[in-house]
Design a protein around this motif. Structure first.
Motif, PDB file in Angstrom:
ATOM      1  N   THR A 234     -69.970  61.802 -26.878  1.00 33.45           N
ATOM      2  CA  THR A 234     -70.469  60.451 -26.610  1.00 33.45           C
ATOM      3  C   THR A 234     -69.941  59.469 -27.648  1.00 33.45           C
ATOM      4  OG1 THR A 234     -72.464  61.428 -25.680  1.00 33.45           O
ATOM      5  CG2 THR A 234     -72.550  59.093 -26.217  1.00 33.45           C
ATOM      6  N   MET A 235     -69.834  59.923 -28.895  1.00 33.62           N
ATOM      7  CA  MET A 235     -69.307  59.065 -29.948  1.00 33.62           C
ATOM      8  C   MET A 235     -67.863  58.678 -29.669  1.00 33.62           C
ATOM      9  SD  MET A 235     -68.673  59.876 -33.975  1.00 33.62           S
ATOM     10  CE  MET A 235     -67.383  61.034 -33.566  1.00 33.62           C
ATOM     11  N   PHE A 236     -67.049  59.616 -29.173  1.00 32.57           N
ATOM     12  CA  PHE A 236     -65.647  59.297 -28.895  1.00 32.57           C
ATOM     13  C   PHE A 236     -65.503  58.322 -27.737  1.00 32.57           C
ATOM     14  CE2 PHE A 236     -64.566  63.363 -31.170  1.00 32.57           C
ATOM     15  CZ  PHE A 236     -63.980  62.708 -32.242  1.00 32.57           C
ATOM     16  N   ILE A 237     -66.399  58.385 -26.763  1.00 35.42           N
ATOM     17  CA  ILE A 237     -66.376  57.402 -25.675  1.00 35.42           C
ATOM     18  C   ILE A 237     -66.721  56.024 -26.227  1.00 35.42           C
ATOM     19  CG2 ILE A 237     -67.515  56.691 -23.537  1.00 35.42           C
ATOM     20  CD1 ILE A 237     -67.806  59.699 -22.897  1.00 35.42           C
ATOM     21  N   GLY A 238     -67.750  55.954 -27.066  1.00 39.26           N
ATOM     22  CA  GLY A 238     -68.103  54.673 -27.695  1.00 39.26           C
ATOM     23  C   GLY A 238     -67.005  54.160 -28.588  1.00 39.26           C
ATOM     24  N   LEU A 239     -66.338  55.059 -29.286  1.00 34.65           N
ATOM     25  CA  LEU A 239     -65.218  54.686 -30.144  1.00 34.65           C
ATOM     26  C   LEU A 239     -64.113  54.027 -29.325  1.00 34.65           C
ATOM     27  CD1 LEU A 239     -63.624  55.042 -32.923  1.00 34.65           C
ATOM     28  CD2 LEU A 239     -62.755  57.117 -31.877  1.00 34.65           C
ATOM     29  N   ALA A 240     -63.814  54.579 -28.166  1.00 36.96           N
ATOM     30  CA  ALA A 240     -62.770  54.015 -27.314  1.00 36.96           C
ATOM     31  C   ALA A 240     -63.134  52.602 -26.863  1.00 36.96           C
ATOM     32  CB  ALA A 240     -62.538  54.913 -26.107  1.00 36.96           C
ATOM     33  N   PHE A 241     -64.388  52.395 -26.471  1.00 36.37           N
ATOM     34  CA  PHE A 241     -64.803  51.059 -26.027  1.00 36.37           C
ATOM     35  C   PHE A 241     -64.771  50.049 -27.169  1.00 36.37           C
ATOM     36  CE2 PHE A 241     -67.200  53.268 -22.477  1.00 36.37           C
ATOM     37  CZ  PHE A 241     -66.306  52.867 -21.504  1.00 36.37           C
ATOM     38  N   ILE A 242     -65.207  50.454 -28.343  1.00 34.93           N
ATOM     39  CA  ILE A 242     -65.206  49.540 -29.484  1.00 34.93           C
ATOM     40  C   ILE A 242     -63.781  49.208 -29.909  1.00 34.93           C
ATOM     41  CG2 ILE A 242     -65.827  49.332 -31.928  1.00 34.93           C
ATOM     42  CD1 ILE A 242     -68.350  50.943 -31.295  1.00 34.93           C
ATOM     43  N   GLU A 243     -62.906  50.195 -29.897  1.00 33.80           N
ATOM     44  CA  GLU A 243     -61.519  49.951 -30.309  1.00 33.80           C
ATOM     45  C   GLU A 243     -60.789  49.035 -29.338  1.00 33.80           C
ATOM     46  OE1 GLU A 243     -59.557  50.563 -32.953  1.00 33.80           O
ATOM     47  OE2 GLU A 243     -61.413  51.162 -33.922  1.00 33.80           O
ATOM     48  N   ILE A 244     -61.075  49.147 -28.042  1.00 28.29           N
ATOM     49  CA  ILE A 244     -60.415  48.251 -27.094  1.00 28.29           C
ATOM     50  C   ILE A 244     -60.863  46.817 -27.328  1.00 28.29           C
ATOM     51  CG2 ILE A 244     -61.988  48.381 -25.125  1.00 28.29           C
ATOM     52  CD1 ILE A 244     -58.198  48.417 -24.915  1.00 28.29           C
ATOM     53  N   LEU A 245     -62.111  46.614 -27.728  1.00 29.65           N
ATOM     54  CA  LEU A 245     -62.568  45.263 -28.061  1.00 29.65           C
ATOM     55  C   LEU A 245     -61.835  44.725 -29.285  1.00 29.65           C
ATOM     56  CD1 LEU A 245     -66.428  45.484 -27.520  1.00 29.65           C
ATOM     57  CD2 LEU A 245     -64.762  44.278 -26.116  1.00 29.65           C
ATOM     58  N   ALA A 246     -61.643  45.582 -30.269  1.00 35.21           N
ATOM     59  CA  ALA A 246     -60.924  45.160 -31.473  1.00 35.21           C
ATOM     60  C   ALA A 246     -59.471  44.824 -31.150  1.00 35.21           C
ATOM     61  CB  ALA A 246     -60.989  46.248 -32.538  1.00 35.21           C
ATOM     62  N   LEU A 247     -58.834  45.638 -30.339  1.00 35.95           N
ATOM     63  CA  LEU A 247     -57.436  45.370 -29.985  1.00 35.95           C
ATOM     64  C   LEU A 247     -57.297  44.092 -29.161  1.00 35.95           C
ATOM     65  CD1 LEU A 247     -56.229  48.979 -29.175  1.00 35.95           C
ATOM     66  CD2 LEU A 247     -55.665  47.595 -31.171  1.00 35.95           C
ATOM     67  N   LEU A 248     -58.250  43.844 -28.284  1.00 38.18           N
ATOM     68  CA  LEU A 248     -58.217  42.588 -27.523  1.00 38.18           C
ATOM     69  C   LEU A 248     -58.398  41.386 -28.438  1.00 38.18           C
ATOM     70  CD1 LEU A 248     -60.259  43.484 -24.325  1.00 38.18           C
ATOM     71  CD2 LEU A 248     -57.838  42.947 -24.463  1.00 38.18           C
ATOM     72  N   ALA A 249     -59.294  41.512 -29.412  1.00 38.89           N
ATOM     73  CA  ALA A 249     -59.526  40.398 -30.341  1.00 38.89           C
ATOM     74  C   ALA A 249     -58.301  40.131 -31.199  1.00 38.89           C
ATOM     75  CB  ALA A 249     -60.731  40.700 -31.231  1.00 38.89           C
TER      76      ALA A 249
ATOM     77  N   ALA B  24     -55.049  40.975 -30.291  1.00 34.49           N
ATOM     78  CA  ALA B  24     -53.873  40.656 -29.474  1.00 34.49           C
ATOM     79  C   ALA B  24     -53.981  39.331 -28.738  1.00 34.49           C
ATOM     80  CB  ALA B  24     -53.633  41.775 -28.470  1.00 34.49           C
ATOM     81  N   THR B  25     -55.186  38.854 -28.463  1.00 29.66           N
ATOM     82  CA  THR B  25     -55.358  37.642 -27.670  1.00 29.66           C
ATOM     83  C   THR B  25     -54.681  36.414 -28.274  1.00 29.66           C
ATOM     84  OG1 THR B  25     -57.406  38.521 -26.775  1.00 29.66           O
ATOM     85  CG2 THR B  25     -57.076  36.160 -26.574  1.00 29.66           C
ATOM     86  N   PRO B  26     -54.744  36.169 -29.578  1.00 27.87           N
ATOM     87  CA  PRO B  26     -54.089  34.959 -30.101  1.00 27.87           C
ATOM     88  C   PRO B  26     -52.571  34.927 -29.873  1.00 27.87           C
ATOM     89  CG  PRO B  26     -55.551  35.867 -31.744  1.00 27.87           C
ATOM     90  CD  PRO B  26     -55.488  36.836 -30.621  1.00 27.87           C
ATOM     91  N   PHE B  27     -51.952  36.072 -29.726  1.00 25.52           N
ATOM     92  CA  PHE B  27     -50.507  36.084 -29.518  1.00 25.52           C
ATOM     93  C   PHE B  27     -50.129  35.575 -28.131  1.00 25.52           C
ATOM     94  CE2 PHE B  27     -51.002  39.388 -32.821  1.00 25.52           C
ATOM     95  CZ  PHE B  27     -50.267  38.743 -33.803  1.00 25.52           C
ATOM     96  N   PHE B  28     -51.093  35.560 -27.214  1.00 23.94           N
ATOM     97  CA  PHE B  28     -50.813  35.095 -25.864  1.00 23.94           C
ATOM     98  C   PHE B  28     -51.223  33.648 -25.660  1.00 23.94           C
ATOM     99  CE2 PHE B  28     -51.331  39.720 -25.444  1.00 23.94           C
ATOM    100  CZ  PHE B  28     -50.056  40.001 -25.005  1.00 23.94           C
TER     101      PHE B  28
END
Length: 79
Positions: free
Chosen positions: A56-71, A73-77
């Protein structure tokens, strides 16, 4: 003169957006700390549940990391 003022306003808004997205990357870092801390606490309290807690922790880790990557990467677009 009006065109120069509009250009300056757009540049200012884009600059503030970049700062906002940079600050948005702090949230997932805090979330990861809470996630790992609570998972370790749960494993210490109930060692027999460690396998389920870890998955369950690894699933939560994946969701949290995608939020960080979006935050990050978004300014570059932004144009």
């Amino acid at each position: 003169m009006l065109t120069a003022a509009a250009t300056d306003a757009t540049t200012t808004i884009n600059g503030l957006a970049l700062v906002g997205y940079g600050l948005a990357a702090i949230g997932p870092g805090i979330g990861l700390g809470i996630l790992f801390g609570k998972t370790i606490e749960g494993m210490a309290r109930q060692p027999e549940m460690s396998g389920q807690l870890r998955s369950t922790m690894f699933i939560g880790l994946a969701f949290i990391e995608i939020l960080a990557l979006l935050a990050i990467a978004t300014p570059f677009f932004l144009k």
